[in-house]
Write a protein that holds these residues in place. Structure first.
Motif, short mmCIF file in Angstrom:
data_model
loop_
_atom_site.label_atom_id
_atom_site.label_comp_id
_atom_site.label_asym_id
_atom_site.label_seq_id
_atom_site.Cartn_x
_atom_site.Cartn_y
_atom_site.Cartn_z
N ILE A 11 11.06 2.43 47.72
CA ILE A 11 11.33 1.29 46.76
C ILE A 11 10.36 0.61 46.78
N LEU A 12 9.83 0.28 48.19
CA LEU A 12 8.84 -1.04 47.77
C LEU A 12 7.84 -0.56 46.85
N THR A 13 6.98 0.65 47.14
CA THR A 13 6.18 1.06 46.23
C THR A 13 6.23 1.20 45.16
N ALA A 14 7.11 1.89 44.40
CA ALA A 14 7.88 1.60 43.33
C ALA A 14 8.11 0.54 42.51
N ALA A 15 8.32 -1.13 43.56
CA ALA A 15 8.48 -2.44 42.95
C ALA A 15 7.22 -2.88 42.66
N GLU A 16 6.14 -2.52 43.73
CA GLU A 16 4.45 -2.89 43.42
C GLU A 16 4.58 -2.62 41.96
N VAL A 17 4.33 -1.46 41.20
CA VAL A 17 3.91 -1.22 40.40
C VAL A 17 5.10 -1.91 38.94
N LEU A 18 6.24 -1.58 39.42
CA LEU A 18 7.05 -2.02 38.10
C LEU A 18 6.49 -3.37 37.68
N ASP A 51 16.04 -10.16 45.50
CA ASP A 51 14.97 -11.56 45.71
C ASP A 51 15.24 -10.95 46.98
N ARG A 52 15.87 -10.85 47.59
CA ARG A 52 15.08 -9.89 49.36
C ARG A 52 14.04 -9.01 49.11
N LEU A 53 14.25 -8.08 48.16
CA LEU A 53 13.24 -7.34 47.69
C LEU A 53 11.88 -7.63 47.25
N PHE A 58 6.41 -9.24 49.27
CA PHE A 58 5.24 -9.68 49.50
C PHE A 58 4.57 -9.74 50.56
N ARG A 59 5.82 -9.78 51.68
CA ARG A 59 5.93 -9.59 53.44
C ARG A 59 4.57 -8.62 53.95
N ARG A 60 4.82 -7.02 52.83
CA ARG A 60 3.98 -6.22 53.58
C ARG A 60 2.71 -6.50 53.13
N ARG A 61 2.33 -7.05 51.58
CA ARG A 61 0.96 -7.17 51.82
C ARG A 61 0.26 -8.56 52.28
N LEU A 62 0.82 -9.18 52.18
CA LEU A 62 0.20 -10.43 52.78
C LEU A 62 0.51 -10.30 53.99
#
Lengths: 204, 204
Positions: A11-18, A51-53, A58-62
């Motif tokens: 989900i996190l990976t797809a969220a970045e792309v989308l 919103d929490r997603l 952000f948190r994972r990358r930052l």
DNA sequence: CGTATGCTCAAACGATCGTTTGATTCCAGC
DNA sequence: GCTGGAATCAAACGATCGTTTGAGCATACG
């Protein structure tokens, strides 16, 4: 046909792309879950809400970005032979190197986009979680540019941030159309940014 | 209780405010028409669709902005005593002076936001309608910076654009919290941007 | 006066949104 | 083998979105 990676990370990976392509409002959870190959309800089950997603994206990358920035800064901060370019490299290179893991370049567009949106909640989140990074860089810039007043320094650092943000947001797009390897293009971008910023920061 | 201004202009003005605060996707036509004091159907009646309304919001401001830019550039272009700062002022000052009519500062946030979003349709719209402005500025920059290669010049102009966009997007927000008059703050921003950009553009 | 035209209005349309529900499947621990 | 909690699923919820409709109102023109 369960893949080897967890539903949460898919989900996190797809969220970045989308989100990079459609924005936070424009990208729906249905598009997201369809692209990730997971059920629609999985987002609310694993993250609680959209919103929490977004916050987790952000948190994972930052976390990684700012850890790299601080590590790079620690290698040069306070030393007598450190140059302005060294500190700028510590500030700029990790931001551009986020693209080295494939979907990272998309995240840079997400970040640049969110940053430009000046969303108050996001700004507060960034300030609370990563404000100390900017403070450390500012202190080191002040050491290397003693002729600048505090106010003058803040101004110029802000302009550097603007140039970096702009370069980050355009990175993925230019990259798509070019046949120059990503690594080389990243090096060029970093070199231009560092030299441009050093000149802008240190002029009398 | 009809006001003196037309429904069309009330919609455009309210659209700038709403889109600056909520973004293009986040701001709905119901919020917009409620704030403007007009009927919901008025947007589709006068503009055809929400997308065309967005386009009109841009066109109204950008026509004026680029006309001012070209007028300012014409005063200095090609002359032997013209400095890099003169051309940068012609590029930067009109963008910041958009804020002089009240809701203009909100539009700058809209523009910066849209620019950062890298929406392909918008970029094509900007390129088609205002690309010649950038071309003229680039030609004048090239005249004043003959030592730079074409590629190098494109890079640096792009970084200047980034710094300007960033400053524009933050303008309204910083302004809200400050007690410095807008005119003074704008002058400071322009002065910092011009000096910073001149140093970044002209370094060897 | 009659009517044509430009505009505004309340109401409804179908689509899509984020979220919730309750049943079902999966798998480890006793 | 049985059980219980974690995870996944199809389906539906209410809300909100952009857009359309058709009646009603105004003003200008013959």
């Amino acid at each position: 046909m369960n893949s080897s990676v967890s539903t949460k990370e898919r989900i996190l990976t797809a969220a970045e792309v989308l989100f990079a392509q459609r924005g936070f409002d424009g990208g729906s959870l249905r598009q997201l879950t369809a692209a990730a190959g997971v059920n629609l309800a999985a987002v609310n089950y694993h993250f609680g809400s959209k919103d929490r997603l977004v916050e987790e994206v952000f948190r994972r990358r930052l976390d990684a970005l700012n850890a790299q920035r601080l590590a790079a800064l620690a290698k040069v901060a306070g030393r007598p032979d450190t140059t302005l370019e060294d500190v700028l490299a510590a500030f700029i290179r990790p931001a551009l190197e986020l693209s080295s893991d494939g979907s990272g370049s998309l995240f840079m567009r997400v970040l640049a986009r969110a940053f430009a949106e000046h969303d108050d909640n996001l700004r507060q989140f960034l300030s609370e979680n990563y404000g100390h990074v900017m403070r450390q860089f500012t202190a080191e810039f002040a050491r290397l540019l003693p002729q600048l007043s505090k106010e003058e320094l803040y101004w110029r650092i802000d302009l550097v941030t603007g140039a970096l943000t702009h370069a980050m947001s355009g990175f993925g797009m230019i990259q798509r159309k070019s046949d120059v390897p990503e690594r080389i293009h990243r090096e060029q971008t970093a070199a231009h940014l560092i030299r441009f910023s050093a000149a802008g920061l240190s002029h009398p």
